[in-house]
Design an enzyme around this catalytic site. Structure first.
Site, PDB file in Angstrom:
ATOM      1  N   ARG A   1       0.889  -1.324  -0.007  1.00 43.30           N
ATOM      2  CA  ARG A   1      -0.032  -0.189  -0.313  1.00 43.30           C
ATOM      3  C   ARG A   1       0.918   1.146   0.018  1.00 43.30           C
ATOM      4  O   ARG A   1       1.697   1.352   0.844  1.00 43.30           O
ATOM      5  CB  ARG A   1      -0.968  -0.086   1.268  1.00 43.30           C
ATOM      6  CG  ARG A   1      -1.488   1.185   1.683  1.00 43.30           C
ATOM      7  CD  ARG A   1      -2.762   1.507   0.442  1.00 43.30           C
ATOM      8  NE  ARG A   1      -3.374   2.688   0.668  1.00 43.30           N
ATOM      9  CZ  ARG A   1      -4.414   3.134   1.567  1.00 43.30           C
ATOM     10  NH1 ARG A   1      -5.049   1.916   2.183  1.00 43.30           N
ATOM     11  NH2 ARG A   1      -4.902   4.279   1.656  1.00 43.30           N
TER      12      ARG A   1
ATOM     13  N   ARG B   1      -5.166   1.759  -4.899  1.00 44.76           N
ATOM     14  CA  ARG B   1      -4.443   1.060  -3.943  1.00 44.76           C
ATOM     15  C   ARG B   1      -4.529  -0.633  -3.802  1.00 44.76           C
ATOM     16  O   ARG B   1      -5.345  -1.040  -4.168  1.00 44.76           O
ATOM     17  CB  ARG B   1      -4.780   1.533  -2.293  1.00 44.76           C
ATOM     18  CG  ARG B   1      -6.269   1.165  -2.281  1.00 44.76           C
ATOM     19  CD  ARG B   1      -6.835   2.030  -1.054  1.00 44.76           C
ATOM     20  NE  ARG B   1      -7.030   3.269  -1.753  1.00 44.76           N
ATOM     21  CZ  ARG B   1      -7.824   4.228  -1.369  1.00 44.76           C
ATOM     22  NH1 ARG B   1      -8.798   3.975  -0.038  1.00 44.76           N
ATOM     23  NH2 ARG B   1      -8.079   5.445  -1.723  1.00 44.76           N
TER      24      ARG B   1
ATOM     25  N   ASP C   1      -9.556  -1.117   6.720  1.00 41.75           N
ATOM     26  CA  ASP C   1     -10.197  -0.121   7.504  1.00 41.75           C
ATOM     27  C   ASP C   1     -11.072  -0.885   8.770  1.00 41.75           C
ATOM     28  O   ASP C   1     -11.707  -1.532   8.508  1.00 41.75           O
ATOM     29  CB  ASP C   1     -11.060   0.688   6.700  1.00 41.75           C
ATOM     30  CG  ASP C   1     -10.600   1.722   5.795  1.00 41.75           C
ATOM     31  OD1 ASP C   1      -9.246   2.140   6.068  1.00 41.75           O
ATOM     32  OD2 ASP C   1     -11.312   2.043   4.834  1.00 41.75           O
TER      33      ASP C   1
END
Length: 188
Positions: A105, A114, A119
């Site tokens: 990343r 990406r 998350d």
């Protein structure tokens, strides 16, 4: 169920070294560069290999148009992983960032394509508002690519202060997200 054994426990382990509550944690995965499916599978494997994390649900794989990305950005593959964990929210964030780094990343402009996005959406009913860390994820409730996969494995899950994900999923425009038949993440 957000936390056990008692939802009113303060993180006393930081004071006494005692037992830590088990929290329901929701992790959103996304990839729009490279071998997107391999990136998601690798992220799932890395989450599963994390000590003090037990996977309790993995959503189907969805494809979605990028949000806030530069013109011509490729579509994302997305999934949500629901886990139970005794780890602190900050430790989970550090693990998520380490997984992203392991998959190359590169952080450039917001919304840039990406290889992997990991998350934290919710960690129990924790509410955190720090410069580098916000929980629940501040835009998760607006994003079909998070809420729809999450609702598929845990419709009764909640975003603190915003409601049940099953209800949120019905309130969103889902025309930009499609379940991908034939692609499935597997615990290895």
């Amino acid at each position: 169920m957000n936390e056990t054994p008692n939802p009113h426990i303060i993180d006393a382990d930081t004071l006494t070294g005692g037992l830590r509550p088990i929290r329901r944690v929701v992790v959103a995965l996304g990839s729009n560069l490279g071998d997107r499916m391999a990136n998601l599978q690798g992220a799932l494997n890395a989450v599963a290999d994390t000590p003090d994390v037990e996977i309790v649900g993995v959503s189907p794989v969805y494809e979605s148009a990028p949000v806030g990305a530069p013109e011509g950005s490729p579509d994302f593959l997305n999934a949500v992983v629901v886990v139970d964990s005794t780890l602190h929210a900050r430790t989970l964030l550090e693990r998520a960032l380490a997984i992203e780094d392991a998959f190359g990343r590169v952080r450039t402009e917001p919304g840039a394509p990406r290889t992997l996005d990991v998350d934290l959406v919710v960690v129990g009913d924790k509410v955190i508002d720090e410069e580098d860390f916000v929980l629940p994820h501040p835009r998760a409730h607006e994003r079909a690519f998070v809420v729809v996969p999450w609702a598929s494995v845990d419709a009764d899950g909640e975003i603190p202060g915003l409601g049940r994900v099953g209800d949120l999923a019905h309130s969103l425009d889902t025309t930009t997200i499609t379940r991908v038949d034939g692609l499935e993440l597997r615990l290895e």
